[in-house]
Design a protein around this motif. Sequence first.
Motif, PDB file in Angstrom:
ATOM      1  N   TYR A   1       0.825  -1.213   0.000  1.00  0.00           N
ATOM      2  CA  TYR A   1       0.000   0.000   0.000  1.00  0.00           C
ATOM      3  C   TYR A   1       0.861   1.266   0.000  1.00  0.00           C
ATOM      4  CZ  TYR A   1      -3.963   3.018   1.168  1.00  0.00           C
ATOM      5  OH  TYR A   1      -4.938   4.005   1.149  1.00  0.00           O
ATOM      6  N   THR A   2       2.053   1.186   0.598  1.00  0.00           N
ATOM      7  CA  THR A   2       2.870   2.391   0.779  1.00  0.00           C
ATOM      8  C   THR A   2       4.218   2.316   0.060  1.00  0.00           C
ATOM      9  OG1 THR A   2       3.849   1.465   2.810  1.00  0.00           O
ATOM     10  CG2 THR A   2       1.840   2.778   3.040  1.00  0.00           C
ATOM     11  N   ARG A   3       4.402   1.373  -0.854  1.00  0.00           N
ATOM     12  CA  ARG A   3       5.741   1.150  -1.394  1.00  0.00           C
ATOM     13  C   ARG A   3       6.282   2.358  -2.146  1.00  0.00           C
ATOM     14  NH1 ARG A   3       4.219  -3.447  -5.929  1.00  0.00           N
ATOM     15  NH2 ARG A   3       2.633  -2.256  -7.055  1.00  0.00           N
ATOM     16  N   THR A   4       5.412   3.120  -2.814  1.00  0.00           N
ATOM     17  CA  THR A   4       5.890   4.294  -3.538  1.00  0.00           C
ATOM     18  C   THR A   4       6.497   5.320  -2.587  1.00  0.00           C
ATOM     19  OG1 THR A   4       4.205   3.971  -5.241  1.00  0.00           O
ATOM     20  CG2 THR A   4       5.226   6.147  -5.098  1.00  0.00           C
ATOM     21  N   ALA A   5       5.788   5.608  -1.500  1.00  0.00           N
ATOM     22  CA  ALA A   5       6.305   6.576  -0.531  1.00  0.00           C
ATOM     23  C   ALA A   5       7.526   6.031   0.204  1.00  0.00           C
ATOM     24  CB  ALA A   5       5.209   6.939   0.469  1.00  0.00           C
ATOM     25  N   VAL A   6       7.547   4.721   0.452  1.00  0.00           N
ATOM     26  CA  VAL A   6       8.701   4.123   1.129  1.00  0.00           C
ATOM     27  C   VAL A   6       9.953   4.264   0.274  1.00  0.00           C
ATOM     28  CG1 VAL A   6       9.700   1.915   1.839  1.00  0.00           C
ATOM     29  CG2 VAL A   6       7.402   2.530   2.570  1.00  0.00           C
ATOM     30  N   ILE A   7       9.842   3.986  -1.017  1.00  0.00           N
ATOM     31  CA  ILE A   7      10.994   4.142  -1.913  1.00  0.00           C
ATOM     32  C   ILE A   7      11.432   5.605  -1.967  1.00  0.00           C
ATOM     33  CG2 ILE A   7      11.736   3.968  -4.317  1.00  0.00           C
ATOM     34  CD1 ILE A   7      10.024   1.492  -4.576  1.00  0.00           C
ATOM     35  N   GLY A   8      10.476   6.515  -1.968  1.00  0.00           N
ATOM     36  CA  GLY A   8      10.828   7.929  -1.932  1.00  0.00           C
ATOM     37  C   GLY A   8      11.607   8.295  -0.679  1.00  0.00           C
TER      38      GLY A   8
ATOM     39  N   ALA B   1      33.059  18.319  -8.005  1.00  0.00           N
ATOM     40  CA  ALA B   1      31.745  18.836  -7.602  1.00  0.00           C
ATOM     41  C   ALA B   1      30.706  18.592  -8.691  1.00  0.00           C
ATOM     42  CB  ALA B   1      31.851  20.326  -7.285  1.00  0.00           C
ATOM     43  N   PHE B   2      31.104  18.779  -9.945  1.00  0.00           N
ATOM     44  CA  PHE B   2      30.182  18.514 -11.053  1.00  0.00           C
ATOM     45  C   PHE B   2      29.838  17.028 -11.117  1.00  0.00           C
ATOM     46  CE2 PHE B   2      29.550  17.331 -15.542  1.00  0.00           C
ATOM     47  CZ  PHE B   2      28.399  18.056 -15.800  1.00  0.00           C
ATOM     48  N   LEU B   3      30.815  16.156 -10.880  1.00  0.00           N
ATOM     49  CA  LEU B   3      30.548  14.715 -10.882  1.00  0.00           C
ATOM     50  C   LEU B   3      29.593  14.335  -9.758  1.00  0.00           C
ATOM     51  CD1 LEU B   3      34.067  13.205 -11.675  1.00  0.00           C
ATOM     52  CD2 LEU B   3      32.111  13.481 -13.216  1.00  0.00           C
ATOM     53  N   LEU B   4      29.735  14.971  -8.589  1.00  0.00           N
ATOM     54  CA  LEU B   4      28.800  14.711  -7.503  1.00  0.00           C
ATOM     55  C   LEU B   4      27.389  15.125  -7.890  1.00  0.00           C
ATOM     56  CD1 LEU B   4      28.279  13.821  -4.594  1.00  0.00           C
ATOM     57  CD2 LEU B   4      28.893  16.132  -3.851  1.00  0.00           C
ATOM     58  N   PHE B   5      27.279  16.248  -8.578  1.00  0.00           N
ATOM     59  CA  PHE B   5      25.977  16.693  -9.085  1.00  0.00           C
ATOM     60  C   PHE B   5      25.407  15.663 -10.052  1.00  0.00           C
ATOM     61  CE2 PHE B   5      23.440  18.797 -12.304  1.00  0.00           C
ATOM     62  CZ  PHE B   5      22.538  19.528 -11.551  1.00  0.00           C
ATOM     63  N   VAL B   6      26.245  15.152 -10.940  1.00  0.00           N
ATOM     64  CA  VAL B   6      25.785  14.169 -11.928  1.00  0.00           C
ATOM     65  C   VAL B   6      25.353  12.872 -11.239  1.00  0.00           C
ATOM     66  CG1 VAL B   6      26.511  12.737 -13.874  1.00  0.00           C
ATOM     67  CG2 VAL B   6      27.142  15.143 -13.806  1.00  0.00           C
ATOM     68  N   VAL B   7      26.144  12.404 -10.279  1.00  0.00           N
ATOM     69  CA  VAL B   7      25.800  11.169  -9.573  1.00  0.00           C
ATOM     70  C   VAL B   7      24.472  11.327  -8.839  1.00  0.00           C
ATOM     71  CG1 VAL B   7      26.481   9.655  -7.674  1.00  0.00           C
ATOM     72  CG2 VAL B   7      28.178  10.363  -9.354  1.00  0.00           C
ATOM     73  N   THR B   8      24.300  12.443  -8.158  1.00  0.00           N
ATOM     74  CA  THR B   8      23.041  12.684  -7.439  1.00  0.00           C
ATOM     75  C   THR B   8      21.868  12.766  -8.403  1.00  0.00           C
ATOM     76  OG1 THR B   8      24.300  13.923  -5.788  1.00  0.00           O
ATOM     77  CG2 THR B   8      21.919  14.183  -5.772  1.00  0.00           C
ATOM     78  N   PHE B   9      22.074  13.428  -9.528  1.00  0.00           N
ATOM     79  CA  PHE B   9      21.005  13.546 -10.530  1.00  0.00           C
ATOM     80  C   PHE B   9      20.627  12.174 -11.078  1.00  0.00           C
ATOM     81  CE2 PHE B   9      19.648  14.045 -14.958  1.00  0.00           C
ATOM     82  CZ  PHE B   9      18.566  14.902 -14.794  1.00  0.00           C
ATOM     83  N   ILE B  10      21.610  11.327 -11.338  1.00  0.00           N
ATOM     84  CA  ILE B  10      21.329   9.988 -11.866  1.00  0.00           C
ATOM     85  C   ILE B  10      20.548   9.170 -10.839  1.00  0.00           C
ATOM     86  CG2 ILE B  10      22.388   7.810 -12.560  1.00  0.00           C
ATOM     87  CD1 ILE B  10      24.613   9.415 -13.852  1.00  0.00           C
ATOM     88  N   VAL B  11      20.943   9.271  -9.568  1.00  0.00           N
ATOM     89  CA  VAL B  11      20.240   8.534  -8.516  1.00  0.00           C
ATOM     90  C   VAL B  11      18.782   8.983  -8.424  1.00  0.00           C
ATOM     91  CG1 VAL B  11      20.098   8.199  -6.017  1.00  0.00           C
ATOM     92  CG2 VAL B  11      22.297   7.997  -7.184  1.00  0.00           C
ATOM     93  N   LEU B  12      18.554  10.281  -8.439  1.00  0.00           N
ATOM     94  CA  LEU B  12      17.184  10.786  -8.360  1.00  0.00           C
ATOM     95  C   LEU B  12      16.385  10.429  -9.612  1.00  0.00           C
ATOM     96  CD1 LEU B  12      17.811  14.301  -6.773  1.00  0.00           C
ATOM     97  CD2 LEU B  12      17.063  12.195  -5.655  1.00  0.00           C
ATOM     98  N   LEU B  13      17.049  10.415 -10.762  1.00  0.00           N
ATOM     99  CA  LEU B  13      16.362  10.023 -11.998  1.00  0.00           C
ATOM    100  C   LEU B  13      15.938   8.554 -11.920  1.00  0.00           C
ATOM    101  CD1 LEU B  13      15.491  10.703 -14.878  1.00  0.00           C
ATOM    102  CD2 LEU B  13      17.783  10.045 -15.647  1.00  0.00           C
ATOM    103  N   ILE B  14      16.817   7.698 -11.408  1.00  0.00           N
ATOM    104  CA  ILE B  14      16.457   6.292 -11.235  1.00  0.00           C
ATOM    105  C   ILE B  14      15.277   6.156 -10.287  1.00  0.00           C
ATOM    106  CG2 ILE B  14      17.266   4.077 -10.334  1.00  0.00           C
ATOM    107  CD1 ILE B  14      20.044   4.814 -11.330  1.00  0.00           C
ATOM    108  N   ALA B  15      15.279   6.965  -9.215  1.00  0.00           N
ATOM    109  CA  ALA B  15      14.163   6.931  -8.262  1.00  0.00           C
ATOM    110  C   ALA B  15      12.858   7.323  -8.936  1.00  0.00           C
ATOM    111  CB  ALA B  15      14.456   7.862  -7.092  1.00  0.00           C
ATOM    112  N   ARG B  16      12.895   8.360  -9.764  1.00  0.00           N
ATOM    113  CA  ARG B  16      11.682   8.788 -10.449  1.00  0.00           C
ATOM    114  C   ARG B  16      11.177   7.718 -11.410  1.00  0.00           C
ATOM    115  NH1 ARG B  16       8.589  12.172  -8.368  1.00  0.00           N
ATOM    116  NH2 ARG B  16       7.700  12.487 -10.427  1.00  0.00           N
ATOM    117  N   LEU B  17      12.095   7.069 -12.118  1.00  0.00           N
ATOM    118  CA  LEU B  17      11.690   6.007 -13.041  1.00  0.00           C
ATOM    119  C   LEU B  17      11.079   4.832 -12.294  1.00  0.00           C
ATOM    120  CD1 LEU B  17      14.708   6.042 -15.542  1.00  0.00           C
ATOM    121  CD2 LEU B  17      12.410   6.974 -15.884  1.00  0.00           C
ATOM    122  N   MET B  18      11.673   4.481 -11.149  1.00  0.00           N
ATOM    123  CA  MET B  18      11.120   3.392 -10.353  1.00  0.00           C
ATOM    124  C   MET B  18       9.727   3.738  -9.847  1.00  0.00           C
ATOM    125  SD  MET B  18      14.432   2.123  -8.144  1.00  0.00           S
ATOM    126  CE  MET B  18      13.387   0.995  -7.199  1.00  0.00           C
TER     127      MET B  18
END
Length: 343
Positions: A249-256, A316-333
């Motif tokens: 019931y809550t898996r979407t919010a849990v993953i978030g 610093a730019f690579l950290l931005f890219v890594v964080t962006f990729i992680v959040l993008l994967i989260a959105r796709l999931m």
Amino acid sequence: MQANEAAVAPAIAQEQRAHRDARDDRMFSWLLMGCALLVLVCLVGAAGATLWGGREAFSTFGWGFLTSSEWNPTDDVYGALVPVFGTIITSFIALLIAVPVSFGIALYLSEVAPPWLRTPVASAIELLAGIPSIIYGMWGLFVFVPFFSDHIKPLLIRYLGREAGDTPGSEHVSWIAQHLPFMGKLFNSENLFGGSVLTAGIVLAVMIIPFISSVMREVFQTVPTRLKESAYALGSSTWEVAWDIVLPYTRTAVIGGIFLGLGRALGETMAVTFIIGNKMKLSPSLLDPGASIASTIANQFGEAAGLQKSSLMALAFLLFVVTFIVLLIARLMLRRLAQKEGR
């Protein structure tokens, strides 16, 4: 004549008010759009500033900047592999520890704990989430790292890795390392200092547990009581209710919530700087010192100049890219989960 004017005046006033309301709505809509675009401008500006600042490093080293593990300010040779590897590994260790613990805390507070205990424990979790990261770093450096070095690290080396002997060739190889050689590499270290990639990951886990458990607890409480009571009435245990009713019931919010904790772990600076050891050397062992992107920037940016400063901006730019990729994967999931729920 006067009667006609009296009848027309309210209509004119109403039309003027409608025009004024439409104008105010447009202005309000533009204001809200400006607020939304401001976020995008800040995001693009931050990414562009770090990319522009790191242009010299990228042009000098090319793709080798991403694959090289050498970081030598004396010779002006820099590679991002060690800090990127340290950032990803420490965050992975933190999630590996924090997710099951947070799930247990949230499940206990929402399903098992007596009412008189729920509020104090929930308040304590919220207080832990508000503690500055430097406090966790100081606790880790002065309390946890010495304890880990004296009591936990020797046990990990003895029972999971390879323990060096007093004479050459007399090392003790654990049973697990004999049958699983990669375990021997993960838990083999001759470093006497307790600061390591593993200790940094554990402290990060302690930091993000309050965030993840707080989100899980809140979303677990949104599950309709009738669903859980129906499952209990059919003979389900607490674990079955949690696994078959609450989590679906809550898996979407849990993953978030999990990715919210991961975002903090990826960008954490001071706590990791205190504990990780800050050694720019790539090692397969979790018990050896390492470095993260944030800790490398914090340690060296104040005295950096020229190509070294550009390399730190590139990190610093690579950290931005890594964080962006992680959040993008989260959105796709989350999108895939929403599509499955709609079927």
